[in-house]
Design an enzyme around this catalytic site. Sequence first.
Site, PDB file in Angstrom:
ATOM      1  N   HIS A 158     -44.971  -3.736 -75.119  1.00  0.00           N
ATOM      2  CA  HIS A 158     -46.120  -4.089 -75.943  1.00  0.00           C
ATOM      3  C   HIS A 158     -45.660  -4.743 -77.252  1.00  0.00           C
ATOM      4  CE1 HIS A 158     -50.098  -3.566 -77.587  1.00  0.00           C
ATOM      5  NE2 HIS A 158     -49.549  -3.064 -78.672  1.00  0.00           N
ATOM      6  N   ARG A 207     -45.056 -14.812 -57.804  1.00  0.00           N
ATOM      7  CA  ARG A 207     -43.972 -14.236 -57.014  1.00  0.00           C
ATOM      8  C   ARG A 207     -44.423 -12.895 -56.470  1.00  0.00           C
ATOM      9  NH1 ARG A 207     -38.263 -12.954 -59.774  1.00  0.00           N
ATOM     10  NH2 ARG A 207     -39.390 -11.263 -60.789  1.00  0.00           N
ATOM     11  N   GLU A 248     -31.975 -17.125 -54.978  1.00  0.00           N
ATOM     12  CA  GLU A 248     -31.210 -16.264 -55.882  1.00  0.00           C
ATOM     13  C   GLU A 248     -30.110 -15.511 -55.148  1.00  0.00           C
ATOM     14  OE1 GLU A 248     -33.948 -13.542 -57.812  1.00  0.00           O
ATOM     15  OE2 GLU A 248     -35.126 -13.308 -56.011  1.00  0.00           O
ATOM     16  N   ASP A 274     -30.212 -13.771 -60.900  1.00  0.00           N
ATOM     17  CA  ASP A 274     -29.601 -13.060 -59.776  1.00  0.00           C
ATOM     18  C   ASP A 274     -28.559 -13.916 -59.055  1.00  0.00           C
ATOM     19  OD1 ASP A 274     -30.601 -10.418 -59.731  1.00  0.00           O
ATOM     20  OD2 ASP A 274     -32.566 -11.203 -59.188  1.00  0.00           O
ATOM     21  N   ARG A 278     -25.495  -8.084 -63.611  1.00  0.00           N
ATOM     22  CA  ARG A 278     -26.150  -8.684 -64.779  1.00  0.00           C
ATOM     23  C   ARG A 278     -26.506  -7.671 -65.858  1.00  0.00           C
ATOM     24  NH1 ARG A 278     -32.010 -10.589 -62.190  1.00  0.00           N
ATOM     25  NH2 ARG A 278     -33.039 -10.290 -64.179  1.00  0.00           N
ATOM     26  N   CYS A 288     -36.337 -20.868 -62.452  1.00  0.00           N
ATOM     27  CA  CYS A 288     -37.052 -19.918 -63.308  1.00  0.00           C
ATOM     28  C   CYS A 288     -36.129 -18.854 -63.874  1.00  0.00           C
ATOM     29  CB  CYS A 288     -38.213 -19.289 -62.545  1.00  0.00           C
ATOM     30  SG  CYS A 288     -37.696 -18.460 -61.034  1.00  0.00           S
TER      31      CYS A 288
HETATM   32  C1  PEP Z   1     -33.833 -14.565 -61.402  1.00  0.00           C
HETATM   33  O1  PEP Z   1     -33.249 -13.748 -60.699  1.00  0.00           O
HETATM   34  O2  PEP Z   1     -33.281 -15.578 -61.901  1.00  0.00           O
HETATM   35  C2  PEP Z   1     -35.250 -14.389 -61.732  1.00  0.00           C
HETATM   36  C3  PEP Z   1     -35.934 -15.304 -62.359  1.00  0.00           C
HETATM   37  O3  PEP Z   1     -35.831 -13.217 -61.377  1.00  0.00           O
HETATM   38  P1  PEP Z   1     -35.676 -11.823 -62.169  1.00  0.00           P
HETATM   39  O4  PEP Z   1     -35.004 -12.156 -63.483  1.00  0.00           O
HETATM   40  O5  PEP Z   1     -37.048 -11.309 -62.317  1.00  0.00           O
HETATM   41  O6  PEP Z   1     -34.809 -11.059 -61.253  1.00  0.00           O
HETATM   42 MG    MG Z   2     -34.298 -12.228 -59.523  1.00  0.00          MG
END
Ligand code: PEP
Ligand code: MG
Length: 574
Positions: free
Chosen positions: A186, A329, A428, A452, A462, A499
Amino acid sequence: MVKGLGVSSGISIAKAFVIKEEELNIKKIESNPSLELEKLNKAIEQSRNQIQTIKEKASKTLSEDKLALFDAHMMFLDDPEFIGSIESKIKDDKANVDYAINETVEFFSNMFLGMDNEYFKERAADIKDVGSRMVLNSLNKKINDVSLIDEEVILLAHDLTPSQTAVIDKKFVKGFATDIGGKTSHTAIIARVLELPGIVGAKTATKDINDGDMLIMDAINGTIHINPSKELLDEYSKKAKDFLAYKKDLDKLKNEKAITLDDHHVEMAANIGAPSDMAGVLENNAQAIGLYRSEFLYMGRDNFPTEDEQFESYKIVLEKMENKPVIIRTLDIGGDKNLSYFDLPKELNPFLGYRALRICLEQKEMFKTQLRAILRASSFGKARIMYPMVSSLEEIIKANEIVKECKDELDKENISYDKNIEIGIMVEIPSVAIIADQIAKHVDFFSIGTNDLCQYTLAVDRMNEKISSLYNPLHPAILKLVKMVIDASHKEGIFTGMCGEMASTPESTLILLGMGLDEFSMNAPSIQAVKKVIRSTSMKEAKEIAKKALTLDTAKEVQDFAHNELKKLGITVF
Ligand code: PEP
Ligand code: MG
């Protein structure tokens, strides 16, 4: 120095205003009911006066709908059920007033949270807010009122309550940081909406920082420097000035297209987690939603969202985008994203485990609920469906069969949806990037999830800070995969977007543009910085840059090369 997660960029230099959370340790103590009732009435009166004062102050800066928050608080103070329940705990159980308030607040907030209705869920935060004010008043404790701040400060809190954030006056509050919270908390959302530098997840900030300490808050890097040296202050004063000038310059681009000097156009899209993120999307004039992380609709609640609830959330976004594409998604849980009400098995490698599409293909009814909601919402704009964590063609085929089942059901029920809805996948997992040429024949688009893709290609978790230096999207292996995916999509006449966070970093922009990336999707406030790079170059030049980048042997070489190319264009990156 304290480190956290910068959630809206900027630099602030000001004194600290720390809202310390006192451990109240409320216990039941057998007490004299008439004395406790007297304390209760006094606490109600005090709370009422305080809320009235805050509301009057806030009315100068807040809109009517935000002021309604205070009316909701006032209503609780007059609510016979709420107050009656506190009184009966005092009278019948001989409870002390603070215990009676606390127990009643817990009961009502749990009840609100359990309701299938967003309005009531929000009331849970309100009743907690007003309840803690009543408890503090009943114990004669001081309340840190944000609305009373009348000098320039950086606000620090364990977390900020809705009534605290609602009265933030930007004239005085120059930034804020909280001990807890993530990118989608938030507080993070408020920071972005208010366009104030904000840091969340700063763990020990309220312990390490005292009221009145001089602070430099660098929300670009997520750091807070406490009582800095004169040299550091001078350095940051200059940086803050430069940043403001940079932001002002970027703001001018909001209504411009992402078009190169030789007229090549790419799509600037935004990533969102909830309809409430739309303010930033519209403000930054995104041309599409490249990633709607639907899992956030499933989080922070006690049960699965219903088809109708999801439908409403998707519909709001689609309508606000006015026929511009919205890529929704499908559920991407597992890994680091869990649902309290869905028992995921404990696994040794959750990121390689039972997650995302793998769960959806097995929990077919749950998947169908979401797909039906997306399909129904697709009548209200241009929706696209995207599957996460795809590792093979079979998964796409299976998922498509389930979509087909949902479409058949809706046809039978005479419910309309976009019959030509496009379906794509997140790229990914390296396996699908490698066979992108084969997969491209079966989908309408690709969106590269570098967050990913990097962890799986480089075998670097990550989330693990210890090896974060190995996590670099500019690694030559990632560049090769990205190029393969884009080329494969173009050969089949479909588009590729990105993305993952890489899409939002200006240092990668020239290379991605030159490789032919069609859509850049990112957190909305980053859009103008990436657009600036695109508008400063030609596609011809970018292609040369991408070609050269692909010949380099290490991530460091790519990075230095990319920085140098940006420098040649006269672009400074914060
Ligand atoms: C990604 O893996 O690059 C992605 C956009 O999805 P998330 O960060 O939600 O795993
Ligand atoms: Mg991802």
